[in-house]
Enzyme design. Sequence first.
Site, PDB file in Angstrom:
ATOM      1  N   CYS A   1     -32.376  -7.722  19.060  1.00  0.00           N
ATOM      2  CA  CYS A   1     -33.258  -8.440  19.982  1.00  0.00           C
ATOM      3  C   CYS A   1     -34.644  -8.492  19.349  1.00  0.00           C
ATOM      4  O   CYS A   1     -35.280  -7.454  19.147  1.00  0.00           O
ATOM      5  CB  CYS A   1     -33.306  -7.740  21.340  1.00  0.00           C
ATOM      6  SG  CYS A   1     -34.453  -8.506  22.503  1.00  0.00           S
ATOM      7  N   GLY A   2     -35.095  -9.693  19.016  1.00  0.00           N
ATOM      8  CA  GLY A   2     -36.364  -9.837  18.319  1.00  0.00           C
ATOM      9  C   GLY A   2     -37.559  -9.409  19.141  1.00  0.00           C
ATOM     10  O   GLY A   2     -38.459  -8.704  18.657  1.00  0.00           O
TER      11      GLY A   2
ATOM     12  N   THR B   1     -34.961 -13.550  18.257  1.00  0.00           N
ATOM     13  CA  THR B   1     -33.921 -13.973  17.322  1.00  0.00           C
ATOM     14  C   THR B   1     -33.626 -15.456  17.495  1.00  0.00           C
ATOM     15  O   THR B   1     -33.330 -16.161  16.521  1.00  0.00           O
ATOM     16  CB  THR B   1     -32.633 -13.153  17.506  1.00  0.00           C
ATOM     17  OG1 THR B   1     -32.206 -13.228  18.874  1.00  0.00           O
ATOM     18  CG2 THR B   1     -32.846 -11.696  17.106  1.00  0.00           C
TER      19      THR B   1
ATOM     20  N   CYS C   1     -37.106 -15.560  23.314  1.00  0.00           N
ATOM     21  CA  CYS C   1     -36.054 -14.892  22.546  1.00  0.00           C
ATOM     22  C   CYS C   1     -36.484 -14.896  21.089  1.00  0.00           C
ATOM     23  O   CYS C   1     -36.597 -15.963  20.474  1.00  0.00           O
ATOM     24  CB  CYS C   1     -34.720 -15.619  22.720  1.00  0.00           C
ATOM     25  SG  CYS C   1     -33.364 -14.918  21.731  1.00  0.00           S
TER      26      CYS C   1
ATOM     27  N   ASN D   1     -27.801  -5.437  27.270  1.00  0.00           N
ATOM     28  CA  ASN D   1     -28.117  -6.624  28.056  1.00  0.00           C
ATOM     29  C   ASN D   1     -28.065  -6.328  29.553  1.00  0.00           C
ATOM     30  O   ASN D   1     -27.457  -5.345  29.989  1.00  0.00           O
ATOM     31  CB  ASN D   1     -27.125  -7.747  27.744  1.00  0.00           C
ATOM     32  CG  ASN D   1     -27.336  -8.365  26.383  1.00  0.00           C
ATOM     33  OD1 ASN D   1     -28.469  -8.618  25.985  1.00  0.00           O
ATOM     34  ND2 ASN D   1     -26.250  -8.608  25.667  1.00  0.00           N
TER      35      ASN D   1
ATOM     36  N   ASN E   1     -40.189 -11.817  27.899  1.00  0.00           N
ATOM     37  CA  ASN E   1     -38.832 -11.289  27.721  1.00  0.00           C
ATOM     38  C   ASN E   1     -38.953  -9.778  27.905  1.00  0.00           C
ATOM     39  O   ASN E   1     -39.517  -9.084  27.057  1.00  0.00           O
ATOM     40  CB  ASN E   1     -38.347 -11.660  26.324  1.00  0.00           C
ATOM     41  CG  ASN E   1     -36.880 -11.376  26.046  1.00  0.00           C
ATOM     42  OD1 ASN E   1     -36.472 -11.383  24.902  1.00  0.00           O
ATOM     43  ND2 ASN E   1     -36.080 -11.148  27.063  1.00  0.00           N
TER      44      ASN E   1
END
Length: 329
Positions: free
Chosen positions: A84-85, A275, A273, A75, A22
């Site tokens: 955003c984790g 979260t 992702c 984004n 990510n």
Amino acid sequence: MEITGAGVTGRYPFAKLHGLGNDFVFFDDRDETMDVSVDQVKHLCDRRFGIGADGVILVRPARREDCDGLMHYINADGTLAQMCGNGVRCFAKYVVDRGIVDAARGSLTVETLAGPRAIRFTVDEAGKLAMAQVDMGAPVLEATEVPLNAAAADEACAVVLEERAVRPCDGQARSSATALTLAYPTGPSFAFVGVSMGNPHAVCLIDDWEALPAHLFKGGEKSLDTFDVDAVGAYFESHPAFPEKTNVEFACVDDSGIAMRVFERGCGETMACGTGACATLVAAALTGRSERENDVRLRGGTLHILWDETDHVIMTGPAEEAFIGEVEL
């Protein structure tokens, strides 16, 4: 909410970092001059004509005295994201590796639009951040705060999802979570559990892939790997039941953990992702499919998630720097 920047011009140094694939384009904006526009963000994130990323992160000074920096996350489509984790772990790596935060401290606190996130980290032999453990806070399950709009569902029901393991240490019962049953245009219906981890998530836990129609798969045996996340996820991301749109997770639980794929709001399917992994663990625990601690396997790797006795969700995983460069804007 879309950003309103007018844009900047000139050559700017950047770094590309990722958490389990990510990926994000980072800019040092501690002087707060990076007024990027929607079109510039879209260009930067374009994987053919730009650098390529799931989003842009501006490193800004914290507004809060108890934080070490502000993560301003945009984004790939130019919309702001509250949290955003994977991005917050990469933020920690960016500031630690560059000496903005002293690596010897072993911890820092990052300000986000969803509030502060406390992070503990370890470093490698070169003094670079290797792993980060993030306190993601308590999950939000109340429908109005996720937010969900049950009245907009094709066939909606509010379900009290009882906790199957420990309660918070104060002994107080949680509010009920909401499960929505939403019909896909070409069938069938999918059941989603609404969870917010600072941003909205709709988690669909699937127990029997064979029960789903063949046209929802991209060939081969019916499984999470062949499921058409691009089509199904995109449809539910913008469903009227989710007034702020939503991240959409499809997952299944087995003896080795939780396998998950995600269609991220404003991005499309991503390799991971953070979260979403947290929200999925919460949904799996609430529905009795998992204990409150488990590994979540994503396309880009594995995150370890713990929903602890204080009701906080703790996410542990790596962050890596891919490359640095300069870009003309």
